[in-house]
Design a protein around this motif. Sequence first.
Motif, PDB file in Angstrom:
ATOM      1  N   ILE A 223      16.180   2.698  -7.873  1.00  0.00           N
ATOM      2  CA  ILE A 223      16.371   2.111  -9.207  1.00  0.00           C
ATOM      3  C   ILE A 223      17.856   2.031  -9.544  1.00  0.00           C
ATOM      4  CG2 ILE A 223      16.136   2.667 -11.650  1.00  0.00           C
ATOM      5  CD1 ILE A 223      13.423   2.374 -11.394  1.00  0.00           C
ATOM      6  N   GLN A 224      18.600   3.073  -9.190  1.00  0.00           N
ATOM      7  CA  GLN A 224      20.041   3.078  -9.439  1.00  0.00           C
ATOM      8  C   GLN A 224      20.703   1.889  -8.744  1.00  0.00           C
ATOM      9  OE1 GLN A 224      22.437   6.186  -7.564  1.00  0.00           O
ATOM     10  NE2 GLN A 224      23.772   6.236  -9.361  1.00  0.00           N
ATOM     11  N   SER A 225      20.385   1.702  -7.494  1.00  0.00           N
ATOM     12  CA  SER A 225      20.979   0.605  -6.725  1.00  0.00           C
ATOM     13  C   SER A 225      20.599  -0.747  -7.314  1.00  0.00           C
ATOM     14  CB  SER A 225      20.516   0.697  -5.269  1.00  0.00           C
ATOM     15  OG  SER A 225      21.081  -0.343  -4.499  1.00  0.00           O
ATOM     16  N   SER A 226      19.335  -0.882  -7.708  1.00  0.00           N
ATOM     17  CA  SER A 226      18.859  -2.147  -8.269  1.00  0.00           C
ATOM     18  C   SER A 226      19.541  -2.465  -9.596  1.00  0.00           C
ATOM     19  CB  SER A 226      17.336  -2.080  -8.457  1.00  0.00           C
ATOM     20  OG  SER A 226      16.830  -3.294  -8.945  1.00  0.00           O
ATOM     21  N   LEU A 227      19.721  -1.451 -10.437  1.00  0.00           N
ATOM     22  CA  LEU A 227      20.392  -1.650 -11.724  1.00  0.00           C
ATOM     23  C   LEU A 227      21.869  -2.007 -11.534  1.00  0.00           C
ATOM     24  CD1 LEU A 227      18.825   1.262 -13.799  1.00  0.00           C
ATOM     25  CD2 LEU A 227      18.602  -1.169 -14.322  1.00  0.00           C
ATOM     26  N   GLU A 228      22.530  -1.308 -10.632  1.00  0.00           N
ATOM     27  CA  GLU A 228      23.953  -1.575 -10.408  1.00  0.00           C
ATOM     28  C   GLU A 228      24.174  -2.967  -9.815  1.00  0.00           C
ATOM     29  OE1 GLU A 228      25.291   1.803  -8.147  1.00  0.00           O
ATOM     30  OE2 GLU A 228      25.712   2.953  -9.977  1.00  0.00           O
ATOM     31  N   LYS A 229      23.185  -3.446  -9.068  1.00  0.00           N
ATOM     32  CA  LYS A 229      23.263  -4.785  -8.476  1.00  0.00           C
ATOM     33  C   LYS A 229      23.346  -5.870  -9.547  1.00  0.00           C
ATOM     34  CE  LYS A 229      20.746  -7.765  -5.230  1.00  0.00           C
ATOM     35  NZ  LYS A 229      19.508  -7.883  -4.403  1.00  0.00           N
TER      36      LYS A 229
ATOM     37  N   SER B 232       0.824  -1.213   0.000  1.00  0.00           N
ATOM     38  CA  SER B 232       0.000   0.000   0.000  1.00  0.00           C
ATOM     39  C   SER B 232       0.856   1.260   0.000  1.00  0.00           C
ATOM     40  CB  SER B 232      -0.922   0.012   1.226  1.00  0.00           C
ATOM     41  OG  SER B 232      -0.153  -0.045   2.430  1.00  0.00           O
ATOM     42  N   TYR B 233       2.170   1.082   0.202  1.00  0.00           N
ATOM     43  CA  TYR B 233       3.042   2.245   0.347  1.00  0.00           C
ATOM     44  C   TYR B 233       4.489   1.811   0.127  1.00  0.00           C
ATOM     45  CZ  TYR B 233       5.499   6.115   2.693  1.00  0.00           C
ATOM     46  OH  TYR B 233       6.326   7.161   2.982  1.00  0.00           O
ATOM     47  N   GLY B 234       5.313   2.738  -0.348  1.00  0.00           N
ATOM     48  CA  GLY B 234       6.746   2.471  -0.443  1.00  0.00           C
ATOM     49  C   GLY B 234       7.156   1.727  -1.699  1.00  0.00           C
ATOM     50  N   ILE B 235       8.216   0.943  -1.591  1.00  0.00           N
ATOM     51  CA  ILE B 235       8.827   0.285  -2.741  1.00  0.00           C
ATOM     52  C   ILE B 235       8.779  -1.227  -2.574  1.00  0.00           C
ATOM     53  CG2 ILE B 235      10.960   0.009  -4.069  1.00  0.00           C
ATOM     54  CD1 ILE B 235      11.769   2.830  -3.048  1.00  0.00           C
ATOM     55  N   ASP B 236       8.187  -1.904  -3.542  1.00  0.00           N
ATOM     56  CA  ASP B 236       8.138  -3.368  -3.551  1.00  0.00           C
ATOM     57  C   ASP B 236       9.417  -3.884  -4.214  1.00  0.00           C
ATOM     58  OD1 ASP B 236       7.715  -6.062  -4.167  1.00  0.00           O
ATOM     59  OD2 ASP B 236       5.556  -5.793  -4.405  1.00  0.00           O
ATOM     60  N   PRO B 237      10.256  -4.624  -3.503  1.00  0.00           N
ATOM     61  CA  PRO B 237      11.525  -5.104  -4.064  1.00  0.00           C
ATOM     62  C   PRO B 237      11.349  -5.955  -5.319  1.00  0.00           C
ATOM     63  CG  PRO B 237      11.471  -5.449  -1.694  1.00  0.00           C
ATOM     64  CD  PRO B 237      10.093  -5.032  -2.098  1.00  0.00           C
ATOM     65  N   GLU B 238      10.251  -6.698  -5.395  1.00  0.00           N
ATOM     66  CA  GLU B 238      10.014  -7.545  -6.568  1.00  0.00           C
ATOM     67  C   GLU B 238       9.764  -6.709  -7.817  1.00  0.00           C
ATOM     68  OE1 GLU B 238       6.976 -10.428  -5.892  1.00  0.00           O
ATOM     69  OE2 GLU B 238       7.994 -11.343  -4.177  1.00  0.00           O
ATOM     70  N   VAL B 239       8.976  -5.638  -7.674  1.00  0.00           N
ATOM     71  CA  VAL B 239       8.715  -4.746  -8.814  1.00  0.00           C
ATOM     72  C   VAL B 239      10.011  -4.064  -9.235  1.00  0.00           C
ATOM     73  CG1 VAL B 239       7.479  -2.692  -9.607  1.00  0.00           C
ATOM     74  CG2 VAL B 239       6.325  -4.356  -8.138  1.00  0.00           C
ATOM     75  N   LEU B 240      10.774  -3.614  -8.275  1.00  0.00           N
ATOM     76  CA  LEU B 240      12.034  -2.935  -8.550  1.00  0.00           C
ATOM     77  C   LEU B 240      12.978  -3.842  -9.336  1.00  0.00           C
ATOM     78  CD1 LEU B 240      13.361  -0.184  -7.850  1.00  0.00           C
ATOM     79  CD2 LEU B 240      14.427  -1.333  -5.891  1.00  0.00           C
ATOM     80  N   GLU B 241      13.089  -5.085  -8.912  1.00  0.00           N
ATOM     81  CA  GLU B 241      13.973  -6.030  -9.597  1.00  0.00           C
ATOM     82  C   GLU B 241      13.455  -6.351 -10.999  1.00  0.00           C
ATOM     83  OE1 GLU B 241      15.934 -10.498  -9.082  1.00  0.00           O
ATOM     84  OE2 GLU B 241      14.629  -9.698  -7.513  1.00  0.00           O
ATOM     85  N   ARG B 242      12.147  -6.507 -11.129  1.00  0.00           N
ATOM     86  CA  ARG B 242      11.563  -6.821 -12.437  1.00  0.00           C
ATOM     87  C   ARG B 242      11.796  -5.692 -13.436  1.00  0.00           C
ATOM     88  NH1 ARG B 242       6.755  -7.863 -10.826  1.00  0.00           N
ATOM     89  NH2 ARG B 242       5.620  -6.013 -11.493  1.00  0.00           N
ATOM     90  N   TYR B 243      11.581  -4.462 -13.001  1.00  0.00           N
ATOM     91  CA  TYR B 243      11.813  -3.314 -13.876  1.00  0.00           C
ATOM     92  C   TYR B 243      13.289  -3.236 -14.278  1.00  0.00           C
ATOM     93  CZ  TYR B 243       7.185  -1.166 -13.221  1.00  0.00           C
ATOM     94  OH  TYR B 243       5.850  -0.890 -13.249  1.00  0.00           O
ATOM     95  N   SER B 244      14.175  -3.489 -13.323  1.00  0.00           N
ATOM     96  CA  SER B 244      15.611  -3.418 -13.603  1.00  0.00           C
ATOM     97  C   SER B 244      16.018  -4.453 -14.647  1.00  0.00           C
ATOM     98  CB  SER B 244      16.407  -3.633 -12.313  1.00  0.00           C
ATOM     99  OG  SER B 244      16.133  -2.611 -11.386  1.00  0.00           O
ATOM    100  N   GLN B 245      15.477  -5.643 -14.533  1.00  0.00           N
ATOM    101  CA  GLN B 245      15.787  -6.696 -15.497  1.00  0.00           C
ATOM    102  C   GLN B 245      15.285  -6.337 -16.894  1.00  0.00           C
ATOM    103  OE1 GLN B 245      17.710  -9.233 -15.143  1.00  0.00           O
ATOM    104  NE2 GLN B 245      17.898  -9.476 -12.926  1.00  0.00           N
ATOM    105  N   GLU B 246      14.096  -5.727 -16.967  1.00  0.00           N
ATOM    106  CA  GLU B 246      13.547  -5.312 -18.257  1.00  0.00           C
ATOM    107  C   GLU B 246      14.421  -4.221 -18.890  1.00  0.00           C
ATOM    108  OE1 GLU B 246      10.639  -6.577 -19.919  1.00  0.00           O
ATOM    109  OE2 GLU B 246      11.127  -8.116 -18.438  1.00  0.00           O
ATOM    110  N   ILE B 247      14.869  -3.290 -18.067  1.00  0.00           N
ATOM    111  CA  ILE B 247      15.735  -2.207 -18.560  1.00  0.00           C
ATOM    112  C   ILE B 247      17.068  -2.777 -19.042  1.00  0.00           C
ATOM    113  CG2 ILE B 247      17.007  -0.137 -17.865  1.00  0.00           C
ATOM    114  CD1 ILE B 247      14.599   0.364 -15.883  1.00  0.00           C
ATOM    115  N   LYS B 248      17.610  -3.737 -18.305  1.00  0.00           N
ATOM    116  CA  LYS B 248      18.885  -4.344 -18.687  1.00  0.00           C
ATOM    117  C   LYS B 248      18.779  -5.050 -20.044  1.00  0.00           C
ATOM    118  CE  LYS B 248      22.658  -7.265 -16.961  1.00  0.00           C
ATOM    119  NZ  LYS B 248      22.903  -7.975 -18.215  1.00  0.00           N
ATOM    120  N   LYS B 249      17.647  -5.693 -20.299  1.00  0.00           N
ATOM    121  CA  LYS B 249      17.450  -6.374 -21.587  1.00  0.00           C
ATOM    122  C   LYS B 249      17.540  -5.379 -22.744  1.00  0.00           C
ATOM    123  CE  LYS B 249      14.373  -9.953 -19.708  1.00  0.00           C
ATOM    124  NZ  LYS B 249      12.966 -10.414 -19.645  1.00  0.00           N
ATOM    125  N   ALA B 250      16.971  -4.180 -22.536  1.00  0.00           N
ATOM    126  CA  ALA B 250      17.032  -3.145 -23.574  1.00  0.00           C
ATOM    127  C   ALA B 250      18.462  -2.647 -23.752  1.00  0.00           C
ATOM    128  CB  ALA B 250      16.099  -1.997 -23.223  1.00  0.00           C
TER     129      ALA B 250
END
Length: 235
Positions: free
Chosen positions: A85-91, A20-38
């Motif tokens: 997002i920066q941290s998730s991408l660098e991970k 209901s609030y804040g950052i869901d780690p699963e969504v963050l990781e999923r978005y990062s993986q999609e960005i990395k594919k591009a």
Amino acid sequence: MKYKRILLKLSGEALTGSQSYGIDPEVLERYSQEIKKAIDKGVEVAIVIGGGNIYRGVQAEKSGIDRVQGDYMGMLATLINAMAIQSSLEKIGVDTRLMSGLKIDQVCEQFIRRRALRHLEKGRVVIFGAGIGNPYFTTDSTASLRAVEVEADVVLKGTRVDGVYTADPEKDPKAEKFDSISFAEVYQRGLNVMDMTAFTLCKENNLPIIVFDMNKSGNLVKLVEGEKVGTLIAE
């Protein structure tokens, strides 16, 4: 690739996921993986993300906070998401740079256009946080302005719906989706794609917008490869 350089606009609310609030780690990781594919396809990526999962400037007046002060609070919220997002991408091995509309030297660089272009040319993901550094402008406006400044080929607006409809598809089951639509028709129909400032900036600079479902795996790569996904808005 159909698009060499993209500006990806993400909503802060999307990061809440099932919470209901804040950052869901699963969504963050999923978005990062999609960005990395591009990125792995050779696409240069810039990102703007909202802060609605933490705080929205337009809430200020309702809570008795001055609107300008509230907008600055909203800018800081976007910066929190940008840092996440920066941290998730660098991970996952993606080289990034975080640039801010506000001067906060301890965590990010201040936005300088030439420096942003250089980062993109070197294959780094550039994340724009804290809006444009001024109140009364949304993150949609930030996305449009930064896209024009860094000479992006397209603005990709990732949402939880798969395009632009004649009405809100979550409220009206009879709403019909557009595969493509002109800027003029969006105006005429009064469709809610972006705020008017952001939308007009794209129109005046002949910068196409694609609204698509960011939560569907593979959509981002399909778009940069030229497949028809979501709704294209262009002249």
